[in-house]
Design an enzyme around this catalytic site. Structure first.
Site, PDB file in Angstrom:
ATOM      1  CG  ASP A 143      12.755   7.130   7.641  1.00  0.00           C
ATOM      2  OD1 ASP A 143      11.860   7.408   6.423  1.00  0.00           O
ATOM      3  OD2 ASP A 143      13.384   6.404   7.822  1.00  0.00           O
ATOM      4  CB  SER A 149      14.147   6.207   0.658  1.00  0.00           C
ATOM      5  OG  SER A 149      14.803   5.073   0.713  1.00  0.00           O
ATOM      6  CG  HIS A 150      18.239   4.923  -1.509  1.00  0.00           C
ATOM      7  ND1 HIS A 150      17.898   4.647  -0.226  1.00  0.00           N
ATOM      8  CD2 HIS A 150      19.536   5.597  -1.030  1.00  0.00           C
ATOM      9  CE1 HIS A 150      18.408   5.221   0.654  1.00  0.00           C
ATOM     10  NE2 HIS A 150      19.431   5.819   0.128  1.00  0.00           N
TER      11      HIS A 150
END
Lengths: 342, 342
Positions: free
Chosen positions: B192, B51-52
């Protein structure tokens, strides 16, 4: 606050503090230690945090009588580094150790911007917020971490290992009482589980496990060899672990699972450690810290948060200062009897 | 980890870092900033925190193109006090500011026992654990706090005010990778929620509110003017407030609700602040810190905690170092196209 069907007495702060100091001194505390613990306990009672107020006096006396804690200990302060004060509580209570190292830690924070006050070989049996609020009243920011006794199971584990391991924080406000919070990293206070057991209530989901590490909502199963869970699942567990590292590993104190009091029946106080981080926010050029906090508080109110952290205690404190501190009459009678006993 | 039905490529860390640096430099970053952000982003991708990782590259480019952030900024380091380093990121990214002040902060921590590294006027768009892990590899303990953008409603309030406001912590171990955790004080990551919306799933209770501040489990209602809740109710909310105080009020950075990027379409990075607290545990006499941590880790394993904080990342890191870093082939093609574009 006491339930309204109690027969309540009201006592002034000074009178309660004097009474508690007499009790502690008569049961083995040195005058210095008795004065500090009495001030702490009376303050907590004044602010309505009954679970850590005069309710705890029998526990103090039991743990002192057991020989587990030295209520006449003289803390040893070491100037470990320009930003690091270390205090050996010498198996005494944590509050006298904090009092002994506090001025040096404040000087170091003001000189350096930040300082550590690391206490070990200490017993903490009170709330944590009274340890940080005074720093904020001096314009400083303070963080405190204390570990306790193994009664909390790490997330995903089966056995108790961590203490309830609270974290406390205080920051000054401009023209108002400081923002102060004090939160256990356990999902519930141990005392609240005992109350649920007595009242026949089930616990919420996620609060505890039984002696086999299985989730339970039955308080009796938790109390019979089970354990509390951390708050917020793995996140609270990570924070509880951090408290063990900061309050014990870093200070030289015991972990919550690292002491054996079995030879001292009546012992109730964890012999562990405590860490305080003290910051002087005035060293950030051009940043009026306390006014920034007002901006934040105003925004929290605008967003709909009616009560700020610490505010309930300040309301109760003002009531206690106006009307006296409420204590059930029977309890006050017991305290007076303890002060007369030898 | 990528879902198995992706067509995966594998790329070495050095190749990925070089590719990302080319992309960032071609889109306006200075060579220094490009190198630091590329190293950070490649590290995150290597460790499986997708996600990063490279997923964020389009966001970096959009925010840079909007003129909201200066990707060629040269941070200004101020030696504010013996234990206090202040860095003005000059509207650049936070990682170059941290890199600029890091050595001075480490020197100060080693000399004083503890030091503050306060960054303001900065944009943090990555995970927080890469900021703390290197301190632990140098034998130090580090805490980091960063605020972000108003998307989290304070407990009991109705409107978003706090950012996801993560807290990260790192401590060294003797002969093993450091203990590192990085936790958002929100109940769920914003990404999410977007995934749940896309997949038509409901959110768990307590994760979010709708635009009227009412609890909702519908991701679309949260995303349409609603907000995330804090994790752990009022406790997570208190910690999120603390992050605003430490990362913004104390550093001189903006609060999460305190900046206006409406004039910069495409802007994605919060212009706020970041605080790091760095502690040298070796100054506590007679306390072999890293060995104490081993005692704690062994006890956590014995209690049944199978995976220690940070361990999943280390496992993925080892796999990436052995096999190359997994990236969907289509994404790698897009990255290569971006590196060729001007």
């Amino acid at each position: 606050m006491p339930s309204p069907n109690h027969d309540l007495s009201h006592i002034s702060f000074d009178d309660l503090r004097g009474l508690l100091a007499s009790i502690l001194a008569r049961h083995g505390a040195s005058p210095q230690v008795a004065a500090i613990l009495a001030d702490n306990c009376a303050s907590v009672q004044r602010d309505g945090a009954e679970s850590h107020g005069t309710f705890r006096i029998p526990g103090y006396l039991a743990t002192m009588a057991s020989g587990w804690v030295d209520a006449a200990a003289v803390p040893l302060v070491t100037d470990a580094a320009p930003g690091f004060v270390s205090v050996d509580a010498r198996n005494g209570f944590a509050q006298p150790a904090l009092a002994a190292g506090r001025a040096l830690a404040v000087d170091k924070a003001r000189a350096n911007g930040i300082a550590l006050l690391a206490i070990h070989n200490s017993h903490h049996f009170s709330a944590l917020w009274p340890d940080v609020e005074p720093f904020a009243r001096d314009g400083l920011v303070a963080l405190a971490f204390v570990n306790s006794m193994a009664c909390v199971v790490p997330h995903g584990a089966r056995q108790a290992l961590f203490g309830t391991n609270p974290i406390a924080f205080a920051a000054p406000r401009a023209g108002a009482d400081p923002l102060v919070f004090d939160l256990a990293t356990s999902a519930m206070a141990h005392g609240d589980v005992q109350i649920a057991a007595r009242e026949g209530r089930l616990l919420p989901d996620g609060v505890g496990v039984d002696r086999h590490g299985q989730p339970t909502t039955a308080p009796a199963e938790l109390l019979d060899g089970g354990a509390l869970c951390t708050f917020g699942g793995h996140k609270g567990s990570a924070l509880a672990m951090m408290v063990e590292i900061l309050a014990a590993a870093l200070t030289g104190g015991n972990f919550s699972f690292g002491f054996d009091w079995s030879g001292h029946p009546g012992a109730q106080t964890p012999r562990t450690g405590q860490l305080l981080i003290v910051i002087d926010p005035s060293l950030q050029n051009g940043n009026n810290f306390a006014l920034r906090i007002e901006t934040l508080v105003e925004a929290m109110k605008q967003a709909g948060q009616e009560r700020q952290p610490g505010e309930r205690r300040y309301i109760q404190r003002a009531m206690s200062e106006r009307d006296g501190i409420p204590i059930p009459r029977a309890e006050l009678d017991r305290l007076r009897a303890l002060a007369a006993a030898t």
